[in-house]
Design a protein around this motif. Structure first.
Motif, PDB file in Angstrom:
ATOM      1  N   UNK A  24       0.768  -1.408  -0.189  1.00  0.00           N
ATOM      2  CA  UNK A  24       0.342  -0.097  -0.064  1.00  0.00           C
ATOM      3  C   UNK A  24       0.884   1.094   0.328  1.00  0.00           C
ATOM      4  N   UNK A  47      -0.799   5.770   9.075  1.00  0.00           N
ATOM      5  CA  UNK A  47      -0.923   4.232   9.935  1.00  0.00           C
ATOM      6  C   UNK A  47      -0.845   2.881   9.186  1.00  0.00           C
ATOM      7  N   UNK A  48      -1.956   3.374   7.696  1.00  0.00           N
ATOM      8  CA  UNK A  48      -1.938   2.147   6.487  1.00  0.00           C
ATOM      9  C   UNK A  48      -1.044   1.749   5.541  1.00  0.00           C
ATOM     10  N   UNK A  49      -0.342   2.676   5.797  1.00  0.00           N
ATOM     11  CA  UNK A  49       0.555   2.826   4.692  1.00  0.00           C
ATOM     12  C   UNK A  49       1.811   1.128   4.510  1.00  0.00           C
ATOM     13  N   UNK A 103      -4.895   6.075   2.710  1.00  0.00           N
ATOM     14  CA  UNK A 103      -4.723   7.480   2.695  1.00  0.00           C
ATOM     15  C   UNK A 103      -3.625   7.467   3.628  1.00  0.00           C
ATOM     16  N   UNK A 104      -3.890   7.372   4.242  1.00  0.00           N
ATOM     17  CA  UNK A 104      -3.323   7.520   5.965  1.00  0.00           C
ATOM     18  C   UNK A 104      -1.707   6.868   6.125  1.00  0.00           C
ATOM     19  N   UNK A 151       5.482   7.854  11.813  1.00  0.00           N
ATOM     20  CA  UNK A 151       3.899   7.190  11.758  1.00  0.00           C
ATOM     21  C   UNK A 151       3.648   5.971  11.239  1.00  0.00           C
TER      22      UNK A 151
END
Lengths: 309, 183, 188
Positions: free
Chosen positions: B24, B59-61, B56-57, B84
């Motif tokens: 991602x 945290x998820x990437x 999108x953020x 982050x």
């Protein structure tokens, strides 16, 4: 003891079925979206890889106890509604049929209406704890949108309840088997209102204001990565499946075996997905206005139809 | 059995395979190269068929693409975003500006060597790299993830002092939240 | 156009006898004013002559003359005339009058000038940092600021650039073309 053990195993089988089917649907939707965009799209099992990758992340930052509750509430909502909804019709003859009758007690439709709003509320708590402004905005939008689509949805259900004097999903399926008519033909207005409410329930375009990735940085889940996101993703898949099964049970006579179940839920699922592919995004007030317009009017017609006939 | 070395290795292999096929990409463009991300992701070159998806953020990437030149101001934000992200995380340097400064090598407000500030896993050469080059670079990233060599996050934590010193050199009054990196 | 310009020049000369006019073609008017007269001059232009819009404040570093130059670019939407107002500031003591009460957008331009050229605007209310953060060198748009030296001091170079060729020289050598004199001094 043995009874409880068997019941537990059956419940786990239901969950595994819902997980696999829900995740596959997610992958298939991504494939279909890709084909609609004139590209190849990911393979259908891409969602499983994503989920496994999220699960094998080595770090996961949390923002306090309430942050855990967000994901936990979502999971609880999904699993409880899955347990309450009868997955297969009671009259079916397949050998695995008794596996999926978990907790279909009488009066479950009222309980479902309550429990299905439970997840977003827990999500609101968890998102508030993260302190990300995007999360708060997303949650506010989600609750507003829920207020929008709950009204036609409850109206459709109330119309069915008035007609058949019951609130049990199992009773509805029995009625459909006995009369031989699906409720989507017996009370078409209720079906239309419920389907229009479904567009908002599944949060595809044009009602994807909650987690708009480019606008809100995926909204309520924006602070959740790794295992949190895995929990939300899997609970979302399970919840999708549970809602689809509820629609099939109520309006399409339930399914006697798993093949019919998959076919019916998939066809139903394509309504919000295909409508979403070709739609842009509504703003919050537009979405609420849309839901309180024609869907509510059709829901009113459904109630009138139920009262008069 | 669970802590057995061989079974751990097998689990690691499966995890690395999953990581390499589900990458991602953080949708954060730092420079002009972000314009190449759009065709890479959409129907012409379709990176999603290889498992790449926008996140999108942070945290998820999993991957941060440093798309082009980095000004001193952007470096701070990039470092913050990098910290982050949840490990395992990867950085792809994009374009010649991240490699040696490119055409901005003598500019007072763009950095020259990205790998002094962040651990870079893959560099993509070009000014700008075309989507084919981007996909080639991402395929290279997939390969090194599968081989288990993409350990930029561990490298960053091990050499944190050195990285922080370099970051403080260009941003002296900036307090970076080391070492728990929990923004 | 010519009549409008002549009328305007006459009006400006009547109001500000010390303003020096320079003739240009087209719709361009050009005046040089002392720096202390700038706020009054500009507000007069805005209120009386219809130059309602401030397009930009340009700045030049005349290091040889030990002066800074500011150019206020004004535009009259009714008469379609643009007005350039030049003023010079001492380089040793770079202080200028604030005009952001005449045009609000001047605040932004003045913040940029303050940061990039080091001209101080004592009356201006603005946050300290605009474009540069943590800058502790001389302002970077001054011509005595050596960019390459700063880069060598602050950043690192990756080896491999040493044999880089000068683009202009290489092309002229290949095509047998002469580099003009004025271009030579910009070559590396």
């Amino acid at each position: 003891m043995e009874y409880i053990l068997i019941k537990t195993l059956e419940a786990m089988a239901t969950f595994v079925l819902a997980f696999i089917v829900g995740m596959t649907y997610g992958g298939v939707v991504r494939k279909i979206t890709g084909r609609a965009h004139n590209r190849l799209g990911p393979p259908w099992y891409q969602n499983f890889i994503d989920a496994f990758k999220l699960l094998s992340k080595t770090r996961g930052i949390h923002h306090g106890a309430m942050h855990f509750l967000g994901a936990a509430f979502l999971m609880v909502t999904s699993v409880v509604s899955l347990m309450i909804i009868p997955v297969l019709a009671p009259g079916g003859d397949a050998w695995y049929n008794s596996w999926f009758t978990n907790m279909n007690f009488n009066g479950d439709l009222i309980f479902l209406i309550y429990i299905m709003t439970f997840g977003p509320l827990g999500m609101a708590m968890g998102a508030g704890q993260t302190g990300n402004p995007n999360s708060s905005i997303g949650v506010t939008r989600g609750l507003s949108q829920m207020v929008g689509f709950e009204i036609p949805w409850v109206m459709a259900l109330v119309a069915l309840m008035i007609t058949y004097k019951t609130t049990s999903v199992v009773d509805f399926m029995n009625i459909q088997r006995e009369t031989g008519t699906w409720l989507m033909f017996a009370n078409p207005f209720a079906f239309i209102a419920a389907v229009l409410a479904m567009l908002g329930m599944f949060r595809y375009s044009p009602f994807d204001i909650v987690g708009a990735p480019t606008e809100l940085a995926s909204g309520p889940v924006s602070e959740n990565g790794g295992k949190f996101l895995f929990t939300m993703m899997s609970s979302g898949s399970v919840f999708t499946f549970a809602k689809l099964v509820l629609y099939v049970d109520l309006f399409m006579g339930g399914a006697n075996n798993l093949v019919m179940l998959v076919v019916k839920t998939f066809l139903l699922y394509m309504i919000p997905v295909l409508y979403g592919i070709v739609s842009p995004r509504y703003r919050t007030e537009q979405a609420v206005r849309w839901f309180w317009g024609w869907p509510t009017f059709i829901g009113l017609l459904a109630i009138l139809y139920a009262v008069i006939f | 059995m669970y802590n057995d070395k061989n079974s751990k290795k097998i689990v690691e292999t499966i995890q690395n395979w999953a990581r390499s096929h589900s990458v991602w990409v953080l949708a954060y463009g730092t420079g002009c190269g972000a314009i190449e991300i759009a065709p890479t992701m959409t129907s012409r070159y379709d990176a999603e068929r290889l498992g790449f998806r926008g996140a999108a953020t942070p945290r998820q990437a999993d991957v941060m693409l440093i798309t082009g030149y980095l000004t001193v101001k952007t470096v701070k934000r990039v470092v913050r975003v990098y910290e982050q992200m949840q490990s395992p995380k990867y950085v792809v340097g994009f374009g010649s500006c991240t490699i040696n400064g490119g055409m901005y090598y003598d500019s007072y407000n763009t950095i020259n060597l990205l790998d002094r500030y962040l651990p870079v896993d893959v560099y993509i050469n070009g000014c700008m790299p075309r989507p084919e080059a981007v996909i080639a670079g991402l395929a290279k990233l997939q390969q090194i993830i599968r081989e288990g060599k993409a350990n930029g996050a561990e490298k960053y934590l091990e050499n944190l002092e050195w990285y922080k010193e370099n970051q403080r050199k260009i941003a002296p009054n900036w307090i970076a939240k080391a070492p728990d990196l929990n923004w | 156009m010519k009549e409008i310009k002549d009328k305007m020049i006459a009006q400006i000369n009547a109001a500000f006898p010390e303003a020096v006019n320079k003739a240009y073609d087209g719709n361009r008017l050009d005046f040089t004013v002392h720096k202390d007269a700038i706020p009054g001059f500009l507000s007069h232009m805005k209120d009386q002559l219809g130059f309602r819009h401030l397009s930009h404040i340009a700045y030049v570093d005349w290091i040889e003359e030990n002066e800074f130059e500011l150019v206020y670019l004004l535009w009259s939407p009714t008469d379609k005339v643009k007005l350039f107002v030049h003023t010079r500031i001492d380089r040793e003591n770079p202080v200028m009058h604030n005009i952001d009460m005449i045009w609000r957008q001047a605040n932004t331009y003045q913040r940029e000038i303050k940061e990039m050229l080091g001209i101080d605007f004592p009356d201006m209310v603005a946050p300290d940092e605009f474009i540069l953060e943590d800058w502790d060198d001389i302002p970077p748009f001054r011509r005595d600021f050596d960019t390459l030296e700063y880069v060598n001091r602050t950043f690192w170079h990756r080896p491999g650039r040493e044999d880089a060729q000068d683009v202009r020289e290489t092309i002229s050598k290949r095509s047998g073309e002469e580099i003009p004199d004025f271009a030579k001094k910009y070559s590396r």
